[in-house]
Design a protein around this motif. Structure first.
Motif, PDB file in Angstrom:
ATOM      1  N   GLN A 183       0.859  -1.179   0.000  1.00 42.05           N
ATOM      2  CA  GLN A 183       0.000   0.000   0.000  1.00 42.05           C
ATOM      3  C   GLN A 183       0.893   1.226   0.000  1.00 42.05           C
ATOM      4  N   SER A 184       0.517   2.198  -0.809  1.00 39.98           N
ATOM      5  CA  SER A 184       1.434   3.291  -1.114  1.00 39.98           C
ATOM      6  C   SER A 184       1.775   4.149   0.098  1.00 39.98           C
ATOM      7  N   SER A 185       0.831   4.356   1.002  1.00 41.64           N
ATOM      8  CA  SER A 185       1.095   5.244   2.128  1.00 41.64           C
ATOM      9  C   SER A 185       0.664   4.573   3.422  1.00 41.64           C
ATOM     10  N   ARG A 186       1.492   4.616   4.442  1.00 40.37           N
ATOM     11  CA  ARG A 186       1.098   4.084   5.744  1.00 40.37           C
ATOM     12  C   ARG A 186       0.248   5.088   6.512  1.00 40.37           C
ATOM     13  N   TYR A 187       0.572   6.373   6.360  1.00 39.22           N
ATOM     14  CA  TYR A 187      -0.158   7.413   7.082  1.00 39.22           C
ATOM     15  C   TYR A 187      -0.446   8.584   6.143  1.00 39.22           C
TER      16      TYR A 187
ATOM     17  N   SER B 242      -3.266   1.508   5.466  1.00 38.95           N
ATOM     18  CA  SER B 242      -3.053   2.950   5.325  1.00 38.95           C
ATOM     19  C   SER B 242      -3.969   3.643   6.321  1.00 38.95           C
ATOM     20  N   ARG B 243      -3.361   4.364   7.240  1.00 43.79           N
ATOM     21  CA  ARG B 243      -4.180   5.071   8.230  1.00 43.79           C
ATOM     22  C   ARG B 243      -4.441   6.478   7.734  1.00 43.79           C
TER      23      ARG B 243
ATOM     24  N   CYS C 255      -2.776   0.377  -4.155  1.00 43.64           N
ATOM     25  CA  CYS C 255      -2.413  -0.966  -3.697  1.00 43.64           C
ATOM     26  C   CYS C 255      -1.866  -1.757  -4.875  1.00 43.64           C
TER      27      CYS C 255
ATOM     28  N   LEU D 227      -5.824   6.061  -2.596  1.00 43.44           N
ATOM     29  CA  LEU D 227      -5.066   5.041  -1.884  1.00 43.44           C
ATOM     30  C   LEU D 227      -4.717   3.958  -2.896  1.00 43.44           C
TER      31      LEU D 227
END
Lengths: 113, 112
Positions: free
Chosen positions: A6-10, A108-109, A23, A21
């Motif tokens: 996933q491209s961004s964790r936060y 991703s949060r 994936c 988002l």
């Protein structure tokens, strides 16, 4: 090993912003899924895709759309983010058919202010 | 689509056997039952899958009675690292595609 990335964790976004988002999976899986996870509610299915350009609504699709232009990539789109979309978003993939395990990304949060 | 019901939480101690039961009263003939484990800040990961009777692998056993309306995940001799949320999942084939829906899961806390 199967990898779902996933491209961004936060992410932190503002109300009304468009959010993407991304994936990507590397195992040539037919099926891909987007879930959101909130405390006390478990994982809820937003959308899933069983082939390129094919998609099906899950249990909570309102406010979301998806795109699958290539087999390995499944994107979740929030056209106009709202504060109630603040959540953990999890992408998963698996092979087609009735069996086979789901492989999840790390999540991703997203926080919408 | 078969709905699943699990206890919200369970407590255990190291070395004990833990059994988590999932109810799925309207399971369909072709549905499989799958269990996942999730640690904090991670996505769920597959534990075990079965259709009927008993399935065992290196980490767990899955017991499914003849009517298949419930299933029990059995974790032998749990350790602190088994503290996690456990999800029961019933696959739901519809026109050949898979809509995989999770329930709210069971939060297992293992204490020393």
């Amino acid at each position: 090993d199967v990898k779902v990335t996933q491209s961004s964790r936060y992410l932190v976004k503002r109300t009304g912003e468009k959010v993407f988002l991304e994936c990507v999976q590397d195992m040539d899986h037919e099926n891909m899924f987007w879930y959101r996870q909130d405390p006390g509610l478990g994982l809820r299915l937003i959308y899933f895709s069983y082939d390129v350009k094919m998609k099906e609504k899950g249990d909570i699709p309102e406010g979301y759309s998806v795109s699958r232009e290539k087999k390995e990539r499944f994107s979740l789109i929030l056209e106009s983010a709202s504060t109630n979309q603040t959540s953990m978003y999890l992408c998963a993939s698996r092979t087609g058919g009735i069996r086979g395990e789901l492989f999840f990304g790390e999540g991703s949060r997203l926080t919408v202010l | 689509l078969a709905k699943t019901t699990q206890p919200i939480s369970m407590d255990s101690y190291e070395g004990q056997e833990v059994n988590i039961t999932c109810s799925h009263n309207n399971i369909a003939t072709n549905d499989y039952i799958t269990w996942y484990q999730q640690f904090p800040s991670q996505g769920p990961r597959f534990i075990i899958q079965g259709y009927k009777t008993k399935v065992t692998n290196e980490v767990a056993s899955l017991f499914i009675p003849a009517d298949r309306k419930s299933s029990t995940l059995s974790l032998p001799r749990v350790s602190l690292s088994d503290t996690a949320v456990y999800y029961c999942l019933v696959s739901a084939p519809s026109t050949g595609f898979q809509k995989l829906v999770f329930g709210t899961g069971t939060r297992l806390l293992v204490s020393p």
